[in-house]
Design a protein around this motif. Structure first.
Motif, PDB file in Angstrom:
ATOM      1  N   ARG A  21       0.830  -1.216   0.000  1.00  0.00           N
ATOM      2  CA  ARG A  21       0.000   0.000   0.000  1.00  0.00           C
ATOM      3  C   ARG A  21       0.853   1.249   0.000  1.00  0.00           C
ATOM      4  O   ARG A  21       0.548   2.220  -0.699  1.00  0.00           O
ATOM      5  CB  ARG A  21      -0.913   0.014   1.224  1.00  0.00           C
ATOM      6  N   ASP A  22       1.931   1.254   0.790  1.00  0.00           N
ATOM      7  CA  ASP A  22       2.836   2.405   0.824  1.00  0.00           C
ATOM      8  C   ASP A  22       3.460   2.660  -0.542  1.00  0.00           C
ATOM      9  O   ASP A  22       3.557   3.803  -0.996  1.00  0.00           O
ATOM     10  CB  ASP A  22       3.930   2.209   1.864  1.00  0.00           C
ATOM     11  N   LEU A  23       3.909   1.592  -1.199  1.00  0.00           N
ATOM     12  CA  LEU A  23       4.487   1.730  -2.538  1.00  0.00           C
ATOM     13  C   LEU A  23       3.451   2.223  -3.544  1.00  0.00           C
ATOM     14  O   LEU A  23       3.744   3.066  -4.392  1.00  0.00           O
ATOM     15  CB  LEU A  23       5.084   0.400  -3.000  1.00  0.00           C
ATOM     16  N   PHE A  24       2.234   1.701  -3.441  1.00  0.00           N
ATOM     17  CA  PHE A  24       1.148   2.129  -4.326  1.00  0.00           C
ATOM     18  C   PHE A  24       0.819   3.603  -4.103  1.00  0.00           C
ATOM     19  O   PHE A  24       0.672   4.368  -5.059  1.00  0.00           O
ATOM     20  CB  PHE A  24      -0.091   1.262  -4.072  1.00  0.00           C
ATOM     21  N   ASP A  25       0.733   4.019  -2.840  1.00  0.00           N
ATOM     22  CA  ASP A  25       0.455   5.423  -2.530  1.00  0.00           C
ATOM     23  C   ASP A  25       1.564   6.340  -3.046  1.00  0.00           C
ATOM     24  O   ASP A  25       1.301   7.417  -3.571  1.00  0.00           O
ATOM     25  CB  ASP A  25       0.286   5.611  -1.017  1.00  0.00           C
ATOM     26  N   ALA A  26       2.819   5.901  -2.916  1.00  0.00           N
ATOM     27  CA  ALA A  26       3.937   6.708  -3.409  1.00  0.00           C
ATOM     28  C   ALA A  26       3.868   6.866  -4.919  1.00  0.00           C
ATOM     29  O   ALA A  26       4.129   7.945  -5.464  1.00  0.00           O
ATOM     30  CB  ALA A  26       5.264   6.074  -2.995  1.00  0.00           C
ATOM     31  N   GLU A  27       3.501   5.799  -5.621  1.00  0.00           N
ATOM     32  CA  GLU A  27       3.398   5.880  -7.082  1.00  0.00           C
ATOM     33  C   GLU A  27       2.227   6.761  -7.503  1.00  0.00           C
ATOM     34  O   GLU A  27       2.332   7.519  -8.468  1.00  0.00           O
ATOM     35  CB  GLU A  27       3.253   4.480  -7.683  1.00  0.00           C
ATOM     36  N   ILE A  28       1.117   6.688  -6.793  1.00  0.00           N
ATOM     37  CA  ILE A  28      -0.019   7.570  -7.086  1.00  0.00           C
ATOM     38  C   ILE A  28       0.399   9.026  -6.898  1.00  0.00           C
ATOM     39  O   ILE A  28       0.103   9.882  -7.741  1.00  0.00           O
ATOM     40  CB  ILE A  28      -1.227   7.237  -6.183  1.00  0.00           C
ATOM     41  N   ALA A  29       1.089   9.322  -5.810  1.00  0.00           N
ATOM     42  CA  ALA A  29       1.539  10.686  -5.552  1.00  0.00           C
ATOM     43  C   ALA A  29       2.516  11.157  -6.629  1.00  0.00           C
ATOM     44  O   ALA A  29       2.428  12.288  -7.118  1.00  0.00           O
ATOM     45  CB  ALA A  29       2.188  10.773  -4.174  1.00  0.00           C
ATOM     46  N   ARG A  30       3.437  10.278  -7.032  1.00  0.00           N
ATOM     47  CA  ARG A  30       4.431  10.637  -8.051  1.00  0.00           C
ATOM     48  C   ARG A  30       3.762  10.942  -9.393  1.00  0.00           C
ATOM     49  O   ARG A  30       4.029  11.957 -10.020  1.00  0.00           O
ATOM     50  CB  ARG A  30       5.450   9.512  -8.214  1.00  0.00           C
ATOM     51  N   SER A  31       2.863  10.073  -9.823  1.00  0.00           N
ATOM     52  CA  SER A  31       2.225  10.283 -11.126  1.00  0.00           C
ATOM     53  C   SER A  31       1.246  11.452 -11.087  1.00  0.00           C
ATOM     54  O   SER A  31       1.124  12.181 -12.060  1.00  0.00           O
ATOM     55  CB  SER A  31       1.527   9.004 -11.600  1.00  0.00           C
ATOM     56  N   SER A  32       0.586  11.660  -9.964  1.00  0.00           N
ATOM     57  CA  SER A  32      -0.353  12.781  -9.853  1.00  0.00           C
ATOM     58  C   SER A  32       0.367  14.120  -9.872  1.00  0.00           C
ATOM     59  O   SER A  32      -0.141  15.097 -10.427  1.00  0.00           O
ATOM     60  CB  SER A  32      -1.176  12.668  -8.568  1.00  0.00           C
ATOM     61  N   SER A  33       1.528  14.188  -9.266  1.00  0.00           N
ATOM     62  CA  SER A  33       2.253  15.456  -9.213  1.00  0.00           C
ATOM     63  C   SER A  33       2.783  15.865 -10.581  1.00  0.00           C
ATOM     64  O   SER A  33       3.009  17.044 -10.831  1.00  0.00           O
ATOM     65  CB  SER A  33       3.405  15.372  -8.214  1.00  0.00           C
ATOM     66  N   ARG A  34       2.959  14.923 -11.494  1.00  0.00           N
ATOM     67  CA  ARG A  34       3.452  15.241 -12.831  1.00  0.00           C
ATOM     68  C   ARG A  34       2.320  15.594 -13.793  1.00  0.00           C
ATOM     69  O   ARG A  34       2.554  16.028 -14.894  1.00  0.00           O
ATOM     70  CB  ARG A  34       4.261  14.076 -13.369  1.00  0.00           C
ATOM     71  N   ARG A  35       1.110  15.402 -13.352  1.00  0.00           N
ATOM     72  CA  ARG A  35      -0.053  15.770 -14.158  1.00  0.00           C
ATOM     73  C   ARG A  35      -0.662  17.023 -13.567  1.00  0.00           C
ATOM     74  O   ARG A  35      -0.073  17.672 -12.728  1.00  0.00           O
ATOM     75  CB  ARG A  35      -1.058  14.632 -14.151  1.00  0.00           C
ATOM     76  N   THR A  36      -1.832  17.342 -13.996  1.00  0.00           N
ATOM     77  CA  THR A  36      -2.532  18.500 -13.448  1.00  0.00           C
ATOM     78  C   THR A  36      -3.261  18.059 -12.192  1.00  0.00           C
ATOM     79  O   THR A  36      -4.476  18.041 -12.134  1.00  0.00           O
ATOM     80  CB  THR A  36      -3.529  19.069 -14.475  1.00  0.00           C
ATOM     81  N   GLY A  37      -2.503  17.707 -11.176  1.00  0.00           N
ATOM     82  CA  GLY A  37      -3.053  17.191  -9.930  1.00  0.00           C
ATOM     83  C   GLY A  37      -3.874  18.212  -9.184  1.00  0.00           C
ATOM     84  O   GLY A  37      -4.894  18.690  -9.653  1.00  0.00           O
ATOM     85  N   LEU A  38      -3.413  18.591  -8.027  1.00  0.00           N
ATOM     86  CA  LEU A  38      -4.131  19.532  -7.181  1.00  0.00           C
ATOM     87  C   LEU A  38      -3.805  20.985  -7.519  1.00  0.00           C
ATOM     88  O   LEU A  38      -4.430  21.880  -6.993  1.00  0.00           O
ATOM     89  CB  LEU A  38      -3.795  19.270  -5.712  1.00  0.00           C
ATOM     90  N   GLY A  39      -2.816  21.208  -8.349  1.00  0.00           N
ATOM     91  CA  GLY A  39      -2.420  22.572  -8.694  1.00  0.00           C
ATOM     92  C   GLY A  39      -1.404  23.153  -7.741  1.00  0.00           C
ATOM     93  O   GLY A  39      -1.051  24.325  -7.850  1.00  0.00           O
ATOM     94  N   ILE A  40      -0.928  22.338  -6.810  1.00  0.00           N
ATOM     95  CA  ILE A  40       0.062  22.828  -5.847  1.00  0.00           C
ATOM     96  C   ILE A  40       1.368  23.157  -6.557  1.00  0.00           C
ATOM     97  O   ILE A  40       1.984  24.190  -6.302  1.00  0.00           O
ATOM     98  CB  ILE A  40       0.281  21.800  -4.724  1.00  0.00           C
ATOM     99  N   ALA A  41       1.783  22.287  -7.471  1.00  0.00           N
ATOM    100  CA  ALA A  41       3.033  22.530  -8.212  1.00  0.00           C
ATOM    101  C   ALA A  41       2.931  23.822  -9.017  1.00  0.00           C
ATOM    102  O   ALA A  41       3.889  24.607  -9.067  1.00  0.00           O
ATOM    103  CB  ALA A  41       3.348  21.354  -9.121  1.00  0.00           C
ATOM    104  N   ASP A  42       1.780  24.068  -9.630  1.00  0.00           N
ATOM    105  CA  ASP A  42       1.588  25.303 -10.396  1.00  0.00           C
ATOM    106  C   ASP A  42       1.689  26.531  -9.497  1.00  0.00           C
ATOM    107  O   ASP A  42       2.298  27.533  -9.862  1.00  0.00           O
ATOM    108  CB  ASP A  42       0.229  25.289 -11.102  1.00  0.00           C
ATOM    109  N   ALA A  43       1.092  26.446  -8.307  1.00  0.00           N
ATOM    110  CA  ALA A  43       1.133  27.573  -7.374  1.00  0.00           C
ATOM    111  C   ALA A  43       2.554  27.829  -6.871  1.00  0.00           C
ATOM    112  O   ALA A  43       2.994  28.978  -6.788  1.00  0.00           O
ATOM    113  CB  ALA A  43       0.197  27.310  -6.195  1.00  0.00           C
TER     114      ALA A  43
END
Length: 97
Positions: free
Chosen positions: A59-81
């Protein structure tokens, strides 16, 4: 809180680039999402019938991969901010990738 560029230049080890800023912003969003997923997983609804250290690690590995792939897409917009906030501090000349 708005950060303002300092007058004068700061001694830097190397020149900053827009690509470096984007990678740092995505990394920050990845860390944020990872912590958010860990907090969500820690909420207990009862005994886990599939609970084991192997399941937890998966689960930890799965969560880390979800976070990694989401941050490279138009995720929450935190990276843009973050990128928008710190772009005045970055030299616009070089784009190292």
């Amino acid at each position: 809180m708005e950060l303002k560029p300092l007058s004068g230049s700061l001694p830097l080890a190397r020149e900053n680039s827009a690509a470096d800023l984007r990678r740092a912003a995505e990394g920050f969003e990845e860390i944020f999402l990872t912590q958010m997923l860990k907090a969500a997983r820690s909420a207990s609804l009862g005994d886990d019938i599939m609970g084991s250290s192997a399941v937890e690690k998966t689960r930890d590995l799965f969560d880390a991969e979800i976070a990694r792939s989401s941050s490279r897409r138009t995720g929450l917009g935190i990276a843009d901010a973050v990128e928008r906030q710190f772009s005045p501090f970055v030299t616009s000349g070089s784009k190292a990738d």
